[in-house]
Design an enzyme around this catalytic site. Structure first.
Site, PDB file in Angstrom:
ATOM      1  N   HIS A   8       0.833  -1.210   0.000  1.00  0.00           N
ATOM      2  CA  HIS A   8       0.000   0.000   0.000  1.00  0.00           C
ATOM      3  C   HIS A   8       0.870   1.265   0.000  1.00  0.00           C
ATOM      4  CE1 HIS A   8       0.903   1.081   4.169  1.00  0.00           C
ATOM      5  NE2 HIS A   8       0.812  -0.220   4.445  1.00  0.00           N
ATOM      6  N   GLU A  77      -2.309  -6.569   8.257  1.00  0.00           N
ATOM      7  CA  GLU A  77      -1.039  -6.472   8.977  1.00  0.00           C
ATOM      8  C   GLU A  77      -1.225  -6.953  10.422  1.00  0.00           C
ATOM      9  OE1 GLU A  77       2.010  -6.813   9.095  1.00  0.00           O
ATOM     10  OE2 GLU A  77       2.736  -4.994   8.088  1.00  0.00           O
TER      11      GLU A  77
END
Length: 199
Positions: A8, A77
């Site tokens: 990202h 994450e």
């Protein structure tokens, strides 16, 4: 099957050097610019499947590359618990024993009220193993996070877990792994050149 891995784009937490994983933060203007640049690099790829983590920063990045995406929470994450959105120097000062345990044995220590690293690694490993078994042709895009992508790559290359530190994924580049009947070949890493379909 070719699997393209994209980290990202930048977030404000990245820019500030904060610990964060599960905190859902959006891209910065620079992060949007980075992701848009990667979209241009991959413009010739006709993705048959797109997966991202369910966190906003990954979904924003994915949607800038391919408008329709799916998500898998196993690609999120690691959850750093009470360490989320804090600088490592503050954690070391306020929780010195917990921080030292993490420094000494990060694979077995757990951030205060956070996710054990072993749990995080196992859920990412499960995704890696599933993808290695895929035999259909086509190109897949995965948009996720530094920890997730580096664990995927380490597992595919049959390297020990601690090898994840060898793969610093950039936020304005793409990586491509080729699945040859379950044998994973790293073709490009942190590439910033346009991908040509004939490659």
């Amino acid at each position: 099957m070719r699997i393209f891995l994209v980290r990202h784009g930048q977030t404000a937490a990245n820019a500030s050097g904060l610990f964060y994983g599960s905190t859902d933060v959006p891209l910065t203007p620079l992060g949007i610019e980075q992701s848009t640049r990667v979209a241009g690099l991959l413009a010739e790829v006709a993705f048959s499947q797109v997966l991202s983590s369910q966190l906003t920063r990954a979904q924003q990045t994915a949607e800038l590359i391919v408008p329709i995406t799916g998500f898998d929470p196993r690609l999120n994450e690691m959850d750093f618990g009470r360490w989320e959105m804090r600088h490592f120097s503050d954690i070391a000062e306020e929780e010195p024993e917990a921080w030292q345990r993490w420094i000494d044995d990060w694979q077995n220590a757990t951030p205060t009220d956070g996710e054990p690293f072993t749990h995080f690694a196992e859920r990412v490993k499960a995704v890696a193993e599933e993808l290695a078994l895929r035999k259909e042709p086509g190109d897949m895009l995965i948009v996720a996070h530094q920890g997730v992508l580096s664990l995927l790559l380490a597992h595919w290359l049959r390297m020990p877990t601690e090898s994840l530190w060898h793969f610093p994924f950039k936020q304005d580049a793409y990586t491509m792994v080729e699945n040859r009947d379950g044998f994973m070949v790293l073709r490009v890493f942190n590439d910033r050149s346009p991908f040509r379909a004939e490659e």
